[in-house]
Design an enzyme around this catalytic site. Structure first.
Site, PDB file in Angstrom:
ATOM      1  N   ALA A 231       0.855  -1.194   0.000  1.00  0.00           N
ATOM      2  CA  ALA A 231       0.000   0.000   0.000  1.00  0.00           C
ATOM      3  C   ALA A 231       0.890   1.243   0.000  1.00  0.00           C
ATOM      4  O   ALA A 231       0.949   1.976  -0.981  1.00  0.00           O
ATOM      5  CB  ALA A 231      -0.922  -0.018   1.210  1.00  0.00           C
ATOM      6  N   CYS A 232       1.594   1.467   1.087  1.00  0.00           N
ATOM      7  CA  CYS A 232       2.563   2.557   1.124  1.00  0.00           C
ATOM      8  C   CYS A 232       3.932   1.929   1.326  1.00  0.00           C
ATOM      9  O   CYS A 232       4.068   0.929   2.004  1.00  0.00           O
ATOM     10  CB  CYS A 232       2.289   3.485   2.310  1.00  0.00           C
ATOM     11  SG  CYS A 232       0.750   4.359   2.182  1.00  0.00           S
ATOM     12  N   ILE A 233       4.903   2.529   0.740  1.00  0.00           N
ATOM     13  CA  ILE A 233       6.260   2.023   0.946  1.00  0.00           C
ATOM     14  C   ILE A 233       7.167   3.225   1.129  1.00  0.00           C
ATOM     15  O   ILE A 233       7.087   4.198   0.380  1.00  0.00           O
ATOM     16  CB  ILE A 233       6.706   1.116  -0.220  1.00  0.00           C
ATOM     17  CG1 ILE A 233       8.089   0.550   0.040  1.00  0.00           C
ATOM     18  CG2 ILE A 233       6.617   1.818  -1.558  1.00  0.00           C
ATOM     19  CD1 ILE A 233       8.436  -0.628  -0.842  1.00  0.00           C
TER      20      ILE A 233
ATOM     21  N   GLN B 271      18.050   6.755   2.752  1.00  0.00           N
ATOM     22  CA  GLN B 271      17.886   6.620   1.309  1.00  0.00           C
ATOM     23  C   GLN B 271      19.237   6.562   0.609  1.00  0.00           C
ATOM     24  O   GLN B 271      20.271   6.944   1.168  1.00  0.00           O
ATOM     25  CB  GLN B 271      17.042   7.789   0.782  1.00  0.00           C
ATOM     26  CG  GLN B 271      15.551   7.570   1.065  1.00  0.00           C
ATOM     27  CD  GLN B 271      14.707   8.750   0.716  1.00  0.00           C
ATOM     28  OE1 GLN B 271      15.201   9.734   0.167  1.00  0.00           O
ATOM     29  NE2 GLN B 271      13.438   8.691   1.062  1.00  0.00           N
TER      30      GLN B 271
ATOM     31  N   GLY C 256      20.519   1.489  -0.846  1.00  0.00           N
ATOM     32  CA  GLY C 256      20.098   0.149  -1.272  1.00  0.00           C
ATOM     33  C   GLY C 256      18.997  -0.453  -0.431  1.00  0.00           C
ATOM     34  O   GLY C 256      18.577  -1.576  -0.666  1.00  0.00           O
TER      35      GLY C 256
ATOM     36  N   GLY D 215      15.899   0.617  -0.161  1.00  0.00           N
ATOM     37  CA  GLY D 215      14.624   0.621  -0.884  1.00  0.00           C
ATOM     38  C   GLY D 215      14.444  -0.650  -1.696  1.00  0.00           C
ATOM     39  O   GLY D 215      13.362  -1.242  -1.724  1.00  0.00           O
TER      40      GLY D 215
ATOM     41  N   GLU E  80       0.407  -0.280  -4.805  1.00  0.00           N
ATOM     42  CA  GLU E  80      -0.770   0.560  -4.987  1.00  0.00           C
ATOM     43  C   GLU E  80      -0.387   1.835  -5.722  1.00  0.00           C
ATOM     44  O   GLU E  80       0.687   2.381  -5.525  1.00  0.00           O
ATOM     45  CB  GLU E  80      -1.373   0.894  -3.613  1.00  0.00           C
ATOM     46  CG  GLU E  80      -2.678   1.657  -3.697  1.00  0.00           C
ATOM     47  CD  GLU E  80      -3.263   1.961  -2.325  1.00  0.00           C
ATOM     48  OE1 GLU E  80      -3.001   1.191  -1.388  1.00  0.00           O
ATOM     49  OE2 GLU E  80      -3.974   2.973  -2.198  1.00  0.00           O
TER      50      GLU E  80
END
Lengths: 503, 591
Positions: free
Chosen positions: A357-359, A366, A369, A371, A392
């Site tokens: 849904a949210c990431i 950040q 790596g 992410g 999403e």
């Protein structure tokens, strides 16, 4: 959003834009002026004005820049030597004229792109003019007239009557226009209604909003302190209103409670005993751990997490509670505890088949790596569930880049594993990606071609080179890979009663 | 899905759709060098066409944001890298900075963490893990320091105690006066607060901290007043209690609304169904329960019945023993435990055949007192009647014998005094079959009782037959009997008595056939049935005056010695009559 007005200027030369020189005193919200940004002048819209320490400061949004770059600036950075654009006063007759001009096919294209977005509400909100209602009345008149265009086209164009195509819009595909137009029709023309619709949609599923009034808010917090870092928020987040006065909001790294001041924060730290996200660890390797947290069981923690992530996710909505989501939190470990690095939320039951849904990878982590690990983990879970997944929508710009990179790597690896032929479904099953995402990736890499009257996948040399360079870099840097066998996890099953009553 | 390929001439055509299930050949670019040139030109010259003619897959980013400067820069760079092989310059989207913080991390976050060997499993909530919810702010700190300076070190209020008190006041107010911020509720008094100290875990205050309750209360009240009676702890706006839905919607600070509130509306229709289902279910369950209750009652009844039966049995056994010891002898009537119904008809030989028993329903074999037992069954009525008939017949027979005591039956074939019941029954049955000849054994004997079954048929008047004048004074006992079915009656003489015109009694006669042969088959017998002139003999008396029995009979009659033995009377062996085959017929006295 603002570029639209700019493009409006560009295309409608005949339309007299109210321009003029301004002084600091006459500047008001809605005014667009050239503002110095990193050594160059960019057009920016003033969204808010505040008096700080006796001097006015201006909250500006740079055109064609993401909203996370909106900022408070001193008056000195505004170039008053150039003319500024005044916000257009509402004049129905003028808009009628503009409609006649803009009702061309290219306008149609442009409109279709834009209407998902409703840039108007931002302007309305900032300028405080009731333009939306004016727009409505206008669309009505237009429909009644319905002259040179087919009526539906007219209807579509009216929603964005001052929007005109940008030069780069010429490349838009007509197909895209059609789908967008369909989407436009699906959306109700007047704002309150579509908002209700959206709220209803959000009630049952999803965590992302298209709603402009929610997106367009002025950032309310200045700076956050969390763990070892101080972070600048990117977007608005509904922390308690008292916090807006604070220069630095402290967030406890483990329980994510927030404090407007150091004293209460230090007192809290003296009492807080949490050392990791309050859930079950489901994955552990030598570098990271993943925790699974049920939004219903850990309501406070998950609310805190959502408030925090809202600072960095534009389209995230906090309208409804966190109960229907599971949160998968990635942490690094040291002697202090498990430090939250990033997380993704996942609906317990997604009607659309989303596996994320949210990431969010926290800004302080950040470009390291992490992410990719988050995305990888979401697909590992999908593989364990035996489902295909997709994030999403809408994706953020950073989200899109991160996903594209992951998809490219995954698909290219699959294609290079020695197989001589593959169909899209195989690829999608092997990667737990939807077929749409597979196609998207193949096309994006220009690997899907039509040759000798049939489709083929051509693994281009540049892609291979890229992949090899990447591998070398990984060898040198020691890239971290998740190992699915370390995942101790069964897909949680939620009955209707357990979702409702927490049984 | 459209694919475009531009062979020579660059003419585009619509390609077939791409099926996601069809296998696609995977080629290296080097393998298809020939095609590549075409593609390259295609890409190079008609870049936008190449893109647009392929199916457009939504990127998932909002179209407007997709055009943002930095994103486009990165995408273009990536595309350039992917297609043209250009070494992509490290382009990235600028984001606001995250910088190292200057706080003394080690003081705030002590290094306590020890990694457990197994994966962590944890379910405590934030509230469980963070202790007292209230956290002192800078002002509180100033107050507390000033407060403590006046006191001995042992008398000083610690920060923890202060926070406990403040927390308790806050929580109590929040619980007791949820609308304190808007409805001008007077602040709760210290006494009320103190009452609540023990009430709930959240309001709990240590004994030691209570010494400071009053001072901290005054401070809290002042702070609260400064804050317009709003909570001193920053709270999320999760739900505005004092405003409607619309106000909530427009307030960006209201978040985490509950979903259940509106879910009710959505499921109203289904609720009705569910309620119906629940009602039905309840009804069915109650019915089932009722059935089980009845079964239970029945089983109790059975148990009681068994117990009673056993008691009866035992008592009978004791009666039997008693009888034995007392040497009482009588029928062991009252020792029969399983007594069949008393009034079962005894002399109904056909009762079983008629299946009367089978019509009864089985079941309730142990029933204590079946209501049917009190009812008189048809069978019993019939049996009763039969018994009475039999009884009266027997009575008649007895009286008949009594009356006949002094009379002698002088007839050739003496009258049987008793009719078998079968005969009676059959006689009554055959009343309609009147015009048949009946075997008659008539004796010349006087009997005072009139024949029980004289059959008078006045309809036979037309029949031409010898007229027999009936003399009322002469009592001629005539007995009719049906010929016995066991033996052939064809050789016996047959007579028919009827009342003719003018009240005359006519006795028709049919004599046995002259040449009767046993072995004649029925057909021949039938053929010669009427082949004799029995009618011609009507003038004849029918008595063979020359026969031996006739002589004997007449001589006996004349001698005046009556035969008193009724057995002998009755037993006139047919051999006597039939014995003489040569006889043409037996005489029957009509007068």
């Amino acid at each position: 959003m603002v570029h639209r007005d700019e493009s409006h200027d560009a295309s409608e030369v005949a339309e007299p834009l109210e321009k003029g020189f301004a002084t600091l005193e006459t500047l008001r919200t809605g005014v667009k002026a050239m503002v110095e940004k990193q050594g160059e002048k960019r057009k920016a819209e003033i969204l808010s004005i505040m008096i700080r320490k006796g001097r006015p400061t201006y909250y500006v949004h740079y055109e064609d820049f993401n909203k996370r770059l909106d900022e408070w600036i001193e008056g000195s950075r505004i170039d008053l030597s150039q003319e500024v654009e005044w916000p257009a006063p509402e004049k129905p007759d003028k808009k009628d004229k503009s409609k006649d001009k803009t009702s061309k096919t290219d306008v149609l294209k442009d409109k279709s792109n834009s209407n998902l977005k409703r840039p108007r509400s931002l302007i309305d909100r900032a300028s405080g003019t009731p333009e939306a209602s004016a727009g409505k009345t206008q669309s009505r008149t237009l429909r009644a007239g319905g002259k040179e265009n087919r009526e539906e086209l007219a209807v579509i164009t009216t929603e964005d009557m001052d929007a005109t195509p940008q030069p780069e819009d010429e490349s838009m595909d007509i197909v895209d226009v059609q789908t967008a137009a369909a989407a436009a029709k699906a959306l109700a023309p007047n704002e309150p209604y579509s908002r209700e619709e959206e709220i209803e949609k959000l009630r049952t599923s999803g965590s992302m909003t298209q709603n402009q009034t929610e997106i367009s808010r002025v950032r309310n917090l200045t700076k956050m302190q969390m763990g070892h870092h101080e972070i600048e928020p990117w977007y608005f987040s509904p922390y308690p209103q008292e916090f807006t006065d604070s220069d630095l909001v402290y967030i406890c790294e483990f329980c994510l409670e927030s404090f407007p001041d150091f004293k209460p924060f230090s007192r809290h730290r003296a009492k807080c005993t949490l050392l990791h996200p309050p859930g079950n660890e489901i994955y552990r390797d030598d570098k990271v751990s993943f925790f699974e947290i049920d939004g219903r069981r850990q309501r406070t923690w998950c609310r805190n997490l959502c408030l925090l992530s809202k600072l960095f996710l534009d389209h995230k909505t906090l309208y409804y509670d966190v109960d229907p989501f599971l949160f998968y939190c990635m942490t690094t470990r040291d002697e202090y505890g498990c430090h939250l690095v990033g997380y993704f939320s996942k609906e317990k039951e997604s009607a659309e088949g989303y596996n994320v849904a949210c990431i969010l990878n926290l800004p302080q982590y950040q470009r390291q790596g992490f992410g990719r690990l988050l995305i990888d983990f979401s697909y590992i879970l999908s593989k364990r569930e035996g489902k295909l997944g997709s994030p999403e929508k809408p994706l953020s710009d950073l989200g899109l880049l991160a996903y594209r990179a992951y998809w490219q790597e995954t698909i290219v690896d699959l294609l290079l594993d020695g197989r001589t032929e593959a169909n899209v479904e195989e690829l999608s099953t092997a990667a737990a990606m939807t077929t749409n995402d597979v196609l998207h990736t193949l096309q994006n890499l220009n690997m899907l071609r039509f040759s000798k009257n049939q489709h083929v996948i051509v693994v281009t040399d540049v892609v291979i080179q890229q992949r090899e360079r990447q591998r070398e870099k990984e060898k040198i840097k020691g890239k971290h890979h998740l190992r699915p066998e370390l995942l101790i996890w069964k897909p949680p099953v939620f009955t209707a009663s357990s979702r409702t009553w927490n049984w | 899905m459209r694919g475009a390929a531009g062979p020579a001439g660059g003419s585009r055509f619509r390609a077939r759709k791409l099926n996601t299930k069809t296998a696609l050949t995977i080629l290296r670019e080097s393998d298809v060098a020939g095609d590549i040139a075409e593609h390259d030109t295609h890409i190079g010259t008609e870049r936008s066409d190449a893109i647009t003619s392929l199916p457009k897959v939504e990127s998932g980013v909002e179209s407007k944001e997709e055009r943002e400067h930095h994103l486009q820069a990165v995408i273009n760079a990536a595309r350039a890298a992917a297609t043209a092989g250009a070494n992509a310059a490290q382009v990235s989207i600028p984001t606001p900075d995250a910088v190292a913080s200057s706080i003394s991390y080690d003081k705030l976050y002590p290094p306590h963490f020890r990694q457990p060997h197994t994966y962590i499993r944890f379910s405590s909530t934030v509230e469980d893990s963070t202790g007292v919810p209230y956290c002192m702010n800078a002002e509180d700190d100033i107050f507390l320091k000033a407060f403590n300076t006046k006191r001995q070190p042992v008398q000083q209020c610690s920060e923890d105690e202060f926070e406990q008190l403040m927390s308790s006041y806050e929580e109590t107010t929040a619980a007791r006066q949820p609308f304190a911020a808007v409805d001008n509720t007077p602040v709760l008094s210290l006494e009320e607060m103190e009452l609540c100290f023990e009430e709930h875990e959240r309001f709990l205050v240590d004994e030691r901290a209570r010494k400071f309750a009053k001072d901290v209360y005054e401070y809290w009240k002042a702070e609260r007043g400064k804050n317009l009676n709003k909570s001193l702890m920053p709270k999320l706006k999760t739900l505005k209690m004092d405003s409607g839905q619309e106000a909530d919607d427009s307030d960006p600070y209201v978040c985490f609304r509950r979903r259940e509130v509106r879910q009710v509306r959505k499921t109203r229709g289904r609720d009705a169904q569910v309620v119906e289902k629940l009602k039905k279910l309840r009804k069915e369950l109650e019915e089932a329960r009722h059935l089980l209750h009845l079964v239970k009652q029945r089983e109790y009844g059975r148990k009681e019945d068994l117990e009673l039966s056993r008691t009866i049995f035992e008592q009978r056994a004791s009666v039997r023993d008693m009888k034995r010891t007392l040497d009482i002898r009588d029928d062991d009537e009252d020792l029969i435990t399983q007594r069949t119904p008393k009034r079962r008809p005894q002399d109904m030989p056909n009762a079983a055949n008629r299946g009367l028993n089978q019509t009864r329903l089985p079941g309730r074999p142990d029933s204590v007192s079946a209501p049917e037992a009190d009812l008189i069954s048809f069978r019993e009525v019939v049996a009763q009647r039969d018994r009475e008939v039999t009884k009266s017949i027997n009575g008649n027979v007895l009286s008949h014998e009594r009356w006949n005591r002094d009379f002698i039956d002088r007839t050739e074939q003496q009258l049987r005094a008793v009719f078998s019941p079968e005969d009676l029954l059959m006689d009554s049955d055959s009343e309609e079959v009147m015009p048949a000849f009946v075997g008659v054994k008539a004796e010349y004997i006087q009997q005072p009782t009139p024949p029980a079954s004289v059959i008078a048929d006045s309809n036979d008047e037309d029949e031409a037959s010898p007229i027999v004048r009936e003399d009322a004074n002469e009592k001629i006992p005539v007995r009719f009997a049906r010929p016995s079915e066991q033996k052939s009656f064809a050789r016996e003489p047959h007579y028919r008595r009827r009342t003719a015109r003018g009240g005359r009694v006519v006795l028709d006669r049919r004599m046995p056939r002259m040449a009767f042969k046993e072995n004649l088959n029925d057909r021949l017998v039938d053929r010669f049935k009427y082949d004799q002139d029995d009618g011609d003999d009507s003038s004849d008396d029918g008595v063979d005056i020359y026969s031996a029995t006739g002589f004997a009979f007449r001589s006996q009659w004349a001698s005046g010695h009556p035969r008193v033995d009724p057995q002998a009377q009755r037993r006139v062996p047919p051999a006597t009559t039939a014995g003489g085959d040569g006889q043409s017929g037996n005489a029957a006295g009509a007068r």
